[in-house]
Design an enzyme around this catalytic site. Sequence first.
Site, PDB file in Angstrom:
ATOM      1  N   HIS A 106       0.853  -1.185   0.000  1.00  0.00           N
ATOM      2  CA  HIS A 106       0.000   0.000   0.000  1.00  0.00           C
ATOM      3  C   HIS A 106       0.896   1.245   0.000  1.00  0.00           C
ATOM      4  O   HIS A 106       2.095   1.143  -0.277  1.00  0.00           O
ATOM      5  CB  HIS A 106      -0.963  -0.029   1.195  1.00  0.00           C
ATOM      6  CG  HIS A 106      -0.278  -0.242   2.508  1.00  0.00           C
ATOM      7  ND1 HIS A 106       0.293   0.770   3.219  1.00  0.00           N
ATOM      8  CD2 HIS A 106      -0.042  -1.383   3.214  1.00  0.00           C
ATOM      9  CE1 HIS A 106       0.836   0.288   4.327  1.00  0.00           C
ATOM     10  NE2 HIS A 106       0.643  -1.028   4.347  1.00  0.00           N
ATOM     11  N   ALA A 107       0.350   2.390   0.314  1.00  0.00           N
ATOM     12  CA  ALA A 107       1.078   3.655   0.168  1.00  0.00           C
ATOM     13  C   ALA A 107       2.384   3.714   0.964  1.00  0.00           C
ATOM     14  O   ALA A 107       3.402   4.156   0.433  1.00  0.00           O
ATOM     15  CB  ALA A 107       0.178   4.822   0.550  1.00  0.00           C
TER      16      ALA A 107
END
Length: 88
Positions: free
Chosen positions: A15-16
């Site tokens: 994810h980020a």
Amino acid sequence: MISKAYVIQAAEGIHARPATALLKLSRNFTSVISLRKDGKTVKLNSMLNILAMATKGGETLTVLVEGEDEQQAAAALDHFFTTELKKL
């Protein structure tokens, strides 16, 4: 060219936060680094490229490294995928 496949051990996938760490890590090297999943290959030079892979935990991601410092880059990426990613 160095190529190595990793099964993503982090349940949340990439994810980020891990994508940001991976991008920062890749900027330490001059080699061209790419990610491949499900027949799709993207360069590891943008956050959007990494997030577009939508890599989830348990999926396999292949890292491709080619260039002058490919050995060092591959070693750093190996450490990232085997150790650091689990902590992010």
